[in-house]
Design an enzyme around this catalytic site. Structure first.
Site, PDB file in Angstrom:
ATOM      1  N   TYR A 160       0.612  -1.142  -0.218  1.00  0.00           N
ATOM      2  CA  TYR A 160      -0.046   0.182  -0.043  1.00  0.00           C
ATOM      3  C   TYR A 160       1.289   1.295   0.110  1.00  0.00           C
ATOM      4  O   TYR A 160       0.862   2.194  -0.773  1.00  0.00           O
ATOM      5  CB  TYR A 160      -0.762   0.237   0.999  1.00  0.00           C
ATOM      6  CG  TYR A 160      -1.604  -0.973   1.014  1.00  0.00           C
ATOM      7  CD1 TYR A 160      -2.534  -1.469   0.121  1.00  0.00           C
ATOM      8  CD2 TYR A 160      -2.240  -1.726   2.681  1.00  0.00           C
ATOM      9  CE1 TYR A 160      -3.431  -2.569   0.354  1.00  0.00           C
ATOM     10  CE2 TYR A 160      -2.738  -2.782   2.622  1.00  0.00           C
ATOM     11  CZ  TYR A 160      -3.810  -3.893   1.122  1.00  0.00           C
ATOM     12  OH  TYR A 160      -4.393  -4.333   1.331  1.00  0.00           O
TER      13      TYR A 160
HETATM   14  C1  LIG Z   1      -0.183  -8.553   1.090  1.00  0.00           C
HETATM   15  C2  LIG Z   1      -0.344  -9.033  -0.177  1.00  0.00           C
HETATM   16  C3  LIG Z   1      -2.030  -8.728  -1.043  1.00  0.00           C
HETATM   17  C4  LIG Z   1       0.173  -9.320  -1.031  1.00  0.00           C
HETATM   18  O1  LIG Z   1       0.509  -9.895  -2.120  1.00  0.00           O
HETATM   19  P1  LIG Z   1       1.943 -10.147  -2.906  1.00  0.00           P
HETATM   20  O2  LIG Z   1       1.882 -10.954  -4.472  1.00  0.00           O
HETATM   21  O3  LIG Z   1       2.349 -11.310  -1.802  1.00  0.00           O
HETATM   22  O4  LIG Z   1       2.999  -9.230  -2.823  1.00  0.00           O
HETATM   23  P2  LIG Z   1       3.470  -8.065  -4.278  1.00  0.00           P
HETATM   24  O5  LIG Z   1       2.450  -8.136  -5.399  1.00  0.00           O
HETATM   25  O6  LIG Z   1       3.058  -6.539  -2.984  1.00  0.00           O
HETATM   26  O7  LIG Z   1       4.564  -8.595  -4.625  1.00  0.00           O
HETATM   27  C5  LIG Z   1       5.675  -8.129  -3.227  1.00  0.00           C
HETATM   28  C6  LIG Z   1       7.051  -9.054  -3.807  1.00  0.00           C
HETATM   29  O8  LIG Z   1       6.680  -9.284  -4.984  1.00  0.00           O
HETATM   30  C7  LIG Z   1       7.695  -8.730  -5.575  1.00  0.00           C
HETATM   31  N1  LIG Z   1       8.603  -9.069  -6.855  1.00  0.00           N
HETATM   32  C8  LIG Z   1       7.349  -8.022  -7.597  1.00  0.00           C
HETATM   33  N2  LIG Z   1       7.461  -7.772  -8.526  1.00  0.00           N
HETATM   34  C9  LIG Z   1       8.144  -9.588  -9.285  1.00  0.00           C
HETATM   35  C10 LIG Z   1       8.335 -10.022 -10.901  1.00  0.00           C
HETATM   36  N3  LIG Z   1       7.879  -9.648 -11.481  1.00  0.00           N
HETATM   37  N4  LIG Z   1       8.404 -11.097  -9.871  1.00  0.00           N
HETATM   38  C11 LIG Z   1       8.606 -11.599  -9.061  1.00  0.00           C
HETATM   39  N5  LIG Z   1       8.740 -11.271  -8.380  1.00  0.00           N
HETATM   40  C12 LIG Z   1       8.072 -10.014  -7.783  1.00  0.00           C
HETATM   41  C13 LIG Z   1       9.241  -8.209  -4.863  1.00  0.00           C
HETATM   42  O9  LIG Z   1       9.654  -8.252  -5.402  1.00  0.00           O
HETATM   43  C14 LIG Z   1       8.124  -8.145  -3.353  1.00  0.00           C
HETATM   44  O10 LIG Z   1       9.454  -9.309  -2.613  1.00  0.00           O
HETATM   45  P3  LIG Z   1       8.935  -9.262  -1.291  1.00  0.00           P
HETATM   46  O11 LIG Z   1       8.152  -8.732  -0.292  1.00  0.00           O
HETATM   47  O12 LIG Z   1       9.725 -10.415  -0.184  1.00  0.00           O
HETATM   48  O13 LIG Z   1      10.109  -7.354  -0.703  1.00  0.00           O
HETATM   49  C15 LIG Z   1      -0.267 -10.895  -0.111  1.00  0.00           C
HETATM   50  O14 LIG Z   1       1.187 -10.739   0.355  1.00  0.00           O
HETATM   51  C16 LIG Z   1      -1.460 -11.528   1.358  1.00  0.00           C
HETATM   52  O15 LIG Z   1      -2.052 -12.196   1.294  1.00  0.00           O
HETATM   53  N6  LIG Z   1      -1.376 -11.243   2.524  1.00  0.00           N
HETATM   54  C17 LIG Z   1      -1.822 -11.769   3.416  1.00  0.00           C
HETATM   55  C18 LIG Z   1      -3.301 -11.156   3.274  1.00  0.00           C
HETATM   56  C19 LIG Z   1      -3.407  -9.549   2.996  1.00  0.00           C
HETATM   57  O16 LIG Z   1      -1.818  -9.164   4.115  1.00  0.00           O
HETATM   58  N7  LIG Z   1      -4.145  -9.284   2.824  1.00  0.00           N
HETATM   59  C20 LIG Z   1      -3.867  -7.989   2.447  1.00  0.00           C
HETATM   60  C21 LIG Z   1      -5.209  -7.371   3.883  1.00  0.00           C
HETATM   61  S1  LIG Z   1      -5.646  -5.853   3.874  1.00  0.00           S
END
Ligand SMILES: CC(C)(COP(=O)(O)OP(=O)(O)OC[C@H]1O[C@@H](n2cnc3c(N)ncnc32)[C@H](O)[C@@H]1OP(=O)(O)O)[C@@H](O)C(=O)NCCC(=O)NCCS
Length: 190
Positions: A160
């Protein structure tokens, strides 16, 4: 959503590390949300494109049965919604100017749910789903709530902040939930 509801709820419960059984409690609410004005949902699925006979373009039937890895949805905020009423009372308690409250509430998209399956997290899927969900919206901004975490140290907060979400209310307690939440927002388009 109706067709994939059990899979979507499984992703949600696994991502949030909620106890099994939470799925059943949320099912009716998630379906009710699909009937709200401006509802939009995006999903990420796993597909083996190398094995696709059409040379990488997945058939609709493949998509419908593919393993669900992520889900995000939201809808247009409206005065009859519990969430909007909660946010307004939080803003009023903070002493926010009524004009500012009206401005915030008049046109926003509520990003209601965003969840990536645990083994698919950390590959950019969450950001991709958020961008797709918010693309083409006609509301003036987007609002969401997320649990407060010490030091904003989790992937949701990092995502975010990276996308430019700012504080609307911090340490807010929704009625009936002991956990503190932050309400975050940013102008649209993203
Ligand atoms: C929060 C959430 C939705 C984020 O989604 P995500 O896919 O895990 O993360 P992002 O899209 O932000 O990606 C970030 C990571 O992907 C990596 N990334 C970004 N683009 C990429 C790509 N093209 N290829 C590979 N990795 C990539 C980044 O380096 C980063 O890694 P890091 O966090 O280890 O530094 C997810 O982690 C989740 O479901 N968490 C639990 C539930 C939750 O908290 N939901 C929100 C409640 S409000």
């Amino acid at each position: 959503m109706k067709r994939r509801l059990p899979d979507a709820l499984r992703v949600y419960v696994d991502a949030m590390r909620y106890p099994r059984g939470t799925e059943e409690q949320r099912a009716a609410l998630w379906l009710e949300h699909t009937r709200r004005a401006g509802w939009k949902c995006v999903a990420a699925v796993a597909l083996d494109l190398d094995e696709d006979p059409d040379g990488g373009v997945p058939a609709t039937t493949d998509l419908l049965d593919a393993e669900l890895r992520g889900i995000a949805y939201g809808y247009r905020g409206a005065p009859d919604q519990w969430w909007q009423q909660q946010v307004i009372s939080g803003l009023q308690r903070n002493g926010t100017d009524p004009g500012r409250i009206a401005e915030l509430m008049v046109s926003y998209f509520e990003l209601t749910e965003l969840h990536i399956a645990p083994r698919a997290q950390g590959h950019g899927l969450g950001e991709a789903l958020t961008r797709r969900l918010l693309a083409g919206r006609d509301e003036s901004h987007v609002l969401l709530s997320t649990p407060e975490i010490n030091g904003e140290a989790n992937r949701a907060w990092r995502l975010y902040r990276r996308l430019g979400f700012g504080d609307v209310i911090r340490d807010y307690h929704f009625a009936g939930d002991p956990r503190p939440f932050a309400i975050l927002g940013r102008p649209l388009p993203l």
